[in-house]
Design a protein around this motif. Structure first.
Motif, mmCIF file in Angstrom:
data_model
loop_
_atom_site.group_PDB
_atom_site.id
_atom_site.type_symbol
_atom_site.label_atom_id
_atom_site.label_comp_id
_atom_site.label_asym_id
_atom_site.label_seq_id
_atom_site.Cartn_x
_atom_site.Cartn_y
_atom_site.Cartn_z
ATOM 1 N N ALA A 1 -3.127 1.233 4.020
ATOM 2 C CA ALA A 1 -1.892 1.943 3.655
ATOM 3 C C ALA A 1 -2.012 2.651 2.303
ATOM 4 C CB ALA A 1 -0.718 0.960 3.635
ATOM 5 N N GLY A 2 -3.208 2.664 1.724
ATOM 6 C CA GLY A 2 -3.437 3.435 0.511
ATOM 7 C C GLY A 2 -3.332 2.683 -0.799
ATOM 8 N N ALA B 1 11.870 -5.639 -1.567
ATOM 9 C CA ALA B 1 13.125 -5.177 -2.169
ATOM 10 C C ALA B 1 13.426 -5.970 -3.439
ATOM 11 C CB ALA B 1 14.275 -5.300 -1.172
ATOM 12 N N TYR B 2 13.229 -7.274 -3.386
ATOM 13 C CA TYR B 2 13.463 -8.117 -4.565
ATOM 14 C C TYR B 2 12.514 -7.749 -5.708
ATOM 15 C CZ TYR B 2 13.669 -12.203 -7.592
ATOM 16 O OH TYR B 2 13.784 -13.025 -8.682
ATOM 17 N N LEU B 3 11.227 -7.575 -5.384
ATOM 18 C CA LEU B 3 10.240 -7.241 -6.412
ATOM 19 C C LEU B 3 10.538 -5.883 -7.050
ATOM 20 C CD1 LEU B 3 6.906 -8.406 -4.763
ATOM 21 C CD2 LEU B 3 8.279 -9.597 -6.488
ATOM 22 N N GLU B 4 10.843 -4.900 -6.220
ATOM 23 C CA GLU B 4 11.117 -3.563 -6.766
ATOM 24 C C GLU B 4 12.409 -3.555 -7.588
ATOM 25 O OE1 GLU B 4 10.770 -0.957 -3.366
ATOM 26 O OE2 GLU B 4 8.588 -0.779 -3.686
ATOM 27 N N GLY C 1 0.802 -1.222 0.000
ATOM 28 C CA GLY C 1 0.000 0.000 0.000
ATOM 29 C C GLY C 1 0.830 1.264 0.000
ATOM 30 N N LYS C 2 1.824 1.337 0.881
ATOM 31 C CA LYS C 2 2.670 2.537 0.968
ATOM 32 C C LYS C 2 3.472 2.759 -0.302
ATOM 33 C CE LYS C 2 3.116 2.553 5.976
ATOM 34 N NZ LYS C 2 3.983 2.251 7.124
ATOM 35 N N GLY C 3 3.774 1.679 -1.015
ATOM 36 C CA GLY C 3 4.525 1.795 -2.262
ATOM 37 C C GLY C 3 3.661 2.181 -3.452
ATOM 38 N N SER D 1 13.550 -6.151 -9.247
ATOM 39 C CA SER D 1 13.198 -6.868 -10.478
ATOM 40 C C SER D 1 12.436 -5.978 -11.455
ATOM 41 C CB SER D 1 12.341 -8.102 -10.150
ATOM 42 O OG SER D 1 13.075 -9.020 -9.394
ATOM 43 N N ALA D 2 11.649 -5.050 -10.904
ATOM 44 C CA ALA D 2 10.847 -4.148 -11.741
ATOM 45 C C ALA D 2 11.610 -2.869 -12.119
ATOM 46 C CB ALA D 2 9.553 -3.779 -11.003
ATOM 47 N N GLY D 3 12.841 -2.746 -11.620
ATOM 48 C CA GLY D 3 13.637 -1.567 -11.926
ATOM 49 C C GLY D 3 13.223 -0.345 -11.131
ATOM 50 N N ILE D 4 12.520 -0.556 -10.015
ATOM 51 C CA ILE D 4 12.065 0.566 -9.191
ATOM 52 C C ILE D 4 13.175 1.049 -8.263
ATOM 53 C CG2 ILE D 4 10.409 1.236 -7.375
ATOM 54 C CD1 ILE D 4 8.394 -0.656 -8.743
ATOM 55 N N ARG D 5 14.045 0.145 -7.848
ATOM 56 C CA ARG D 5 15.145 0.520 -6.932
ATOM 57 C C ARG D 5 16.425 0.685 -7.698
ATOM 58 N NH1 ARG D 5 14.762 -1.854 -0.987
ATOM 59 N NH2 ARG D 5 12.655 -1.259 -0.670
#
Length: 179
Positions: free
Chosen positions: A54-55, A170-173, A28-30, A175-179
């Motif tokens: 969390a939105g 952290a792994y998902l983000e 939610g926060k993400g 993998s998606a190029g978010i981090r």
């Protein structure tokens, strides 16, 4: 990111609800969307509540015989005719998959998603959230399959084992190029 979560609809103790809720809050926060089985009971409810509070958005995919247990205030609710269609819709509506604790239904969903990935039918990141060591035995079995040549690709390309929600996100983000 649309994150599919496979998990139990049973009422479970704090060992499992706490990490599930922590991960839900990260969704939610993400600003991510939960894509889940749509149930208003057990661990499914805990996660949906956490995401919504969390939105985050809620996209449920229930099945006809469980329609009465579907969450009324989801942002979107799809009713599939059977479990096979439900699994296909959950995968189609998601960018990533997280498998939390669950029973035979969750195990069925997990193995089908991994089998589809193994055969190249999707390339979405898949995470097994190993809350309280729940999947230690399965992790050991997968490692044996990998070591003994039963998997056509390395286990690390098939699934990521996370010990907590922060590690899973952290792994998902990443993998998606978010981090």
């Amino acid at each position: 990111m649309n994150i599919c979560v496979f998990l139990s609809a049973a009422d479970l103790d704090e060992r499992y609800t706490r990490p599930a809720r922590e991960f839900a809050e990260l969704i939610g926060k993400g600003g991510h969307t939960l894509v889940w089985g749509g149930s208003e009971s057990g661990l499914m409810k805990v996660v949906a509540d956490g995401v919504q509070e969390a939105g985050g958005r809620l996209v449920g995919v229930s099945v006809e015989f469980l329609r009465a247990k579907a969450r009324a205030d989801a942002d979107e609710m799809v009713i599939a005719k059977d479990l096979a269609e439900r699994k296909a819709l959950l995968l189609a509506r998601s960018d990533a998959v997280v498998i939390m604790v669950g029973g035979t239904g969750t195990l069925d969903e997990a193995t089908e998603i991994l089998e589809l990935k193994k055969h190249g039918h999707h390339t979405k990141p898949v995470v097994l959230l190993n809350a309280a060591g729940f999947y230690d035995g399965l992790k050991q079995q997968f490692q044996r399959m990998d070591d003994e040549g039963f998997l056509p690709l390395p286990l690390t390309d098939l699934v990521f084992f996370a010990e907590d929600g922060a590690g899973a996100m952290a792994y998902l983000e990443e993998s998606a190029g978010i981090r």
